[in-house]
Design a protein around this motif. Structure first.
Motif, mmCIF file in Angstrom:
data_model
loop_
_atom_site.group_PDB
_atom_site.id
_atom_site.type_symbol
_atom_site.label_atom_id
_atom_site.label_comp_id
_atom_site.label_asym_id
_atom_site.label_seq_id
_atom_site.Cartn_x
_atom_site.Cartn_y
_atom_site.Cartn_z
ATOM 1 N N LEU A 169 0.825 -1.211 0.000
ATOM 2 C CA LEU A 169 0.000 0.000 0.000
ATOM 3 C C LEU A 169 0.858 1.259 0.000
ATOM 4 O O LEU A 169 0.653 2.169 -0.809
ATOM 5 N N TRP A 170 1.824 1.327 0.907
ATOM 6 C CA TRP A 170 2.645 2.536 1.034
ATOM 7 C C TRP A 170 3.553 2.743 -0.171
ATOM 8 O O TRP A 170 4.064 3.846 -0.376
ATOM 9 N N ASN A 171 3.761 1.718 -0.948
ATOM 10 C CA ASN A 171 4.542 1.853 -2.177
ATOM 11 C C ASN A 171 3.844 2.761 -3.188
ATOM 12 O O ASN A 171 4.480 3.319 -4.078
ATOM 13 N N GLN A 172 2.516 2.933 -3.019
ATOM 14 C CA GLN A 172 1.708 3.718 -3.953
ATOM 15 C C GLN A 172 1.564 5.156 -3.452
ATOM 16 O O GLN A 172 0.992 5.384 -2.384
ATOM 17 N N PRO A 173 2.032 6.128 -4.204
ATOM 18 C CA PRO A 173 1.989 7.525 -3.752
ATOM 19 C C PRO A 173 0.574 8.066 -3.597
ATOM 20 O O PRO A 173 0.372 9.071 -2.912
ATOM 21 N N GLU A 174 -0.416 7.406 -4.211
ATOM 22 C CA GLU A 174 -1.808 7.872 -4.106
ATOM 23 C C GLU A 174 -2.407 7.567 -2.733
ATOM 24 O O GLU A 174 -3.438 8.132 -2.362
ATOM 25 N N LYS A 217 7.240 0.403 13.372
ATOM 26 C CA LYS A 217 8.584 0.099 12.864
ATOM 27 C C LYS A 217 8.596 0.049 11.337
ATOM 28 O O LYS A 217 9.489 0.607 10.688
ATOM 29 N N VAL A 218 7.599 -0.606 10.760
ATOM 30 C CA VAL A 218 7.518 -0.694 9.301
ATOM 31 C C VAL A 218 7.249 0.679 8.696
ATOM 32 O O VAL A 218 7.875 1.067 7.702
ATOM 33 N N ALA A 219 6.327 1.441 9.304
ATOM 34 C CA ALA A 219 5.981 2.768 8.783
ATOM 35 C C ALA A 219 7.176 3.712 8.793
ATOM 36 O O ALA A 219 7.293 4.585 7.936
ATOM 37 N N LYS A 220 8.054 3.539 9.759
ATOM 38 C CA LYS A 220 9.241 4.394 9.832
ATOM 39 C C LYS A 220 10.317 3.973 8.828
ATOM 40 O O LYS A 220 11.157 4.781 8.435
ATOM 41 N N ASP A 221 10.265 2.729 8.408
ATOM 42 C CA ASP A 221 11.310 2.178 7.538
ATOM 43 C C ASP A 221 10.965 2.241 6.053
ATOM 44 O O ASP A 221 11.843 2.237 5.203
ATOM 45 N N VAL A 222 9.672 2.302 5.731
ATOM 46 C CA VAL A 222 9.221 2.163 4.344
ATOM 47 C C VAL A 222 9.671 3.331 3.460
ATOM 48 O O VAL A 222 9.853 4.459 3.931
ATOM 49 N N THR A 223 9.858 3.049 2.179
ATOM 50 C CA THR A 223 10.220 4.072 1.193
ATOM 51 C C THR A 223 9.247 4.002 0.021
ATOM 52 O O THR A 223 8.959 2.903 -0.474
ATOM 53 N N ALA A 224 8.726 5.129 -0.413
ATOM 54 C CA ALA A 224 7.799 5.149 -1.549
ATOM 55 C C ALA A 224 8.500 4.642 -2.806
ATOM 56 O O ALA A 224 9.651 4.984 -3.065
ATOM 57 N N GLY A 225 7.802 3.782 -3.553
ATOM 58 C CA GLY A 225 8.365 3.266 -4.799
ATOM 59 C C GLY A 225 9.448 2.231 -4.606
ATOM 60 O O GLY A 225 10.241 1.978 -5.513
ATOM 61 N N GLU A 226 9.489 1.598 -3.432
ATOM 62 C CA GLU A 226 10.572 0.661 -3.115
ATOM 63 C C GLU A 226 10.384 -0.728 -3.719
ATOM 64 O O GLU A 226 11.330 -1.507 -3.803
ATOM 65 N N PHE A 227 9.172 -1.056 -4.136
ATOM 66 C CA PHE A 227 8.897 -2.418 -4.600
ATOM 67 C C PHE A 227 9.673 -2.746 -5.870
ATOM 68 O O PHE A 227 9.730 -1.970 -6.816
ATOM 69 N N THR A 228 10.255 -3.934 -5.870
ATOM 70 C CA THR A 228 10.969 -4.444 -7.036
ATOM 71 C C THR A 228 10.053 -5.403 -7.801
ATOM 72 O O THR A 228 8.963 -5.756 -7.318
ATOM 73 N N GLU A 229 10.491 -5.836 -8.973
ATOM 74 C CA GLU A 229 9.716 -6.823 -9.732
ATOM 75 C C GLU A 229 9.531 -8.095 -8.919
ATOM 76 O O GLU A 229 8.466 -8.729 -8.962
#
Length: 401
Positions: free
Chosen positions: A246-251, A270-282
């Motif tokens: 979900l957080w991977n999506q800027p919308e 912990k996850v919310a602090k670590d996540v980066t937008a657009g981080e998902f790989t193939e």
């Protein structure tokens, strides 16, 4: 929308008015009960753990038993009202007059021990005609008054239904935000990705509910799906995969979690602090697809929710019906029937499978070549239980919508 990070480490995304909302929101519906009442001391520890770690968006509703009262008391005990944003919901299905609007709203202010609501939602707004009924009662003028005097800061709606109706509702009022059910399993059902994109294009913050499908994407995963997650080199939990998707999506602005343990709060923070937008790989997207495929092995109808079969001349919500029917077998019968009730009966104009006249127009347009008329009959037999029929009749008799 890019993340903003503060000293707490929490990530934030901006709303329509440039306010920064934590990407992790707190859903207050699932506070732990002690007997028949909320265990307020336990809930206080969990809420304050979240606040102290930068969570600032808290979601409740008039009909969440005891939730508003408990949350209001927690804020009072800790003198922290100015640190957070309150989101709560008008039970419009109980509103019969403009006086009712005032009555329920004032009761919510008393429960929450506040003089204003930061994010006020029309709870489970199901279709345009339901909103038209509210406007006929003066709801739009009433909301304008409340916004002008500062008692309501942002007006929005929460939604369960199909994509097309959601997109129509976006144009019916100058909304400040909206709330939808969205997760990797519901990517193309309910408001879906198309609805998420439509809201984002209008500049609306989108609050996400049911990111784990009520725990379905954690506790009720098929064994093969659990093994796919367990064997992945990233060593993430099932919940973490769902949140990161979900957080991977800027919308996506804010994702609600019904946290009811300190362990859950800490893990999600912990996850919310670590996540980066657009981080998902193939490879990450591939894992999600593998998990989805395992979940879908038990589905009854191969409907993708594309909507090419719509609109039905008799108003049947074909994708919604099949989604609920499939949910009965991919999850459990109770969840599927509940979904069907919300999406087809609890609305001004019902959209149940029983309205099908077998004209066949839907089948001509279906890219999956599904025998829609036959499958609607099968779905109707299992979804339209006596309880469903009673609820549908009650909506008509008591004009709840």
């Amino acid at each position: 929308m890019e993340f903003v990070e503060k000293t707490s480490g929490m990530k934030y995304r901006k709303d329509k008015k440039e306010k920064q909302l934590s990407i992790l929101g707190y859903g207050c519906m699932r506070f732990t009960k002690k007997g028949s009442s909320i265990d307020i001391d336990k809930a206080e520890k969990e809420v304050m753990e979240a606040i102290n770690n930068g969570v600032n968006y808290f979601d409740t509703a008039y009909v969440y038993s005891g939730s508003e009262i408990a949350f209001g008391e927690i804020l009072k005990r800790n003198n922290c009202r100015d640190k957070i944003y309150i989101a709560t919901k008008l039970p419009h299905y109980m509103v019969k007059s403009k006086k009712d609007l005032e009555k329920y709203f004032n009761e919510q202010l008393r429960r929450l021990q506040t003089d204003h609501i930061d994010y006020y939602l029309m709870h489970m707004l199901t279709d345009v005609k339901t909103w038209d009924r509210l406007k006929a009662l003066g709801a739009d003028e009433w909301l304008k008054e409340k916004v002008n005097n500062g008692q309501i800061r942002n007006v929005g709606f929460s939604y369960h239904g199909n994509t097309d109706t959601f997109i129509q509702l976006l144009d019916e009022y100058d909304w400040d935000f909206c709330q939808i059910q969205y997760n990797y399993l519901d990517e193309h059902s309910q408001a879906g990705k198309r609805g998420l994109d439509a809201a984002s294009k209008k500049g609306l913050p989108v609050i996400i509910m049911e990111p784990l499908r009520g725990g379905r994407l954690v506790n009720l995963l098929p064994e093969k799906a659990k093994n796919i997650i367990k064997e992945n080199s990233r060593k993430r939990t099932a919940a973490e995969w769902a949140f990161r998707w979900l957080w991977n999506q800027p919308e996506v602005t804010c994702v609600l979690s019904g946290m009811n343990s300190l362990e859950m709060v800490r893990e999600n923070v912990k996850v919310a602090k670590d996540v980066t937008a657009g981080e998902f790989t193939e490879e990450d997207f591939d894992l999600i697809e593998q998990v989805k495929n395992e979940i879908k092995r038990n589905i009854k109808v191969g409907c993708t929710g594309c909507g090419y079969c719509m609109p039905c001349p008799k108003g049947v919500d074909i994708p919604g019906t099949f989604h609920s029917y499939n949910m009965m077998y991919a999850e459990n019968k109770k969840n599927g029937r509940r979904e069907y009730l919300m999406c087809t009966a609890l609305r001004k104009d019902p959209s149940s499978a029983t309205q099908c006249i077998e004209c066949g127009k839907c089948e001509i347009r279906c890219p999956q070549h599904i025998e829609i008329r036959k499958e609607l009959k099968n779905a109707r037999r299992e979804l339209e239980t006596p309880v469903y029929k009673i609820a549908k009749t009650a909506v008509k008799l008591f004009k709840l919508y």
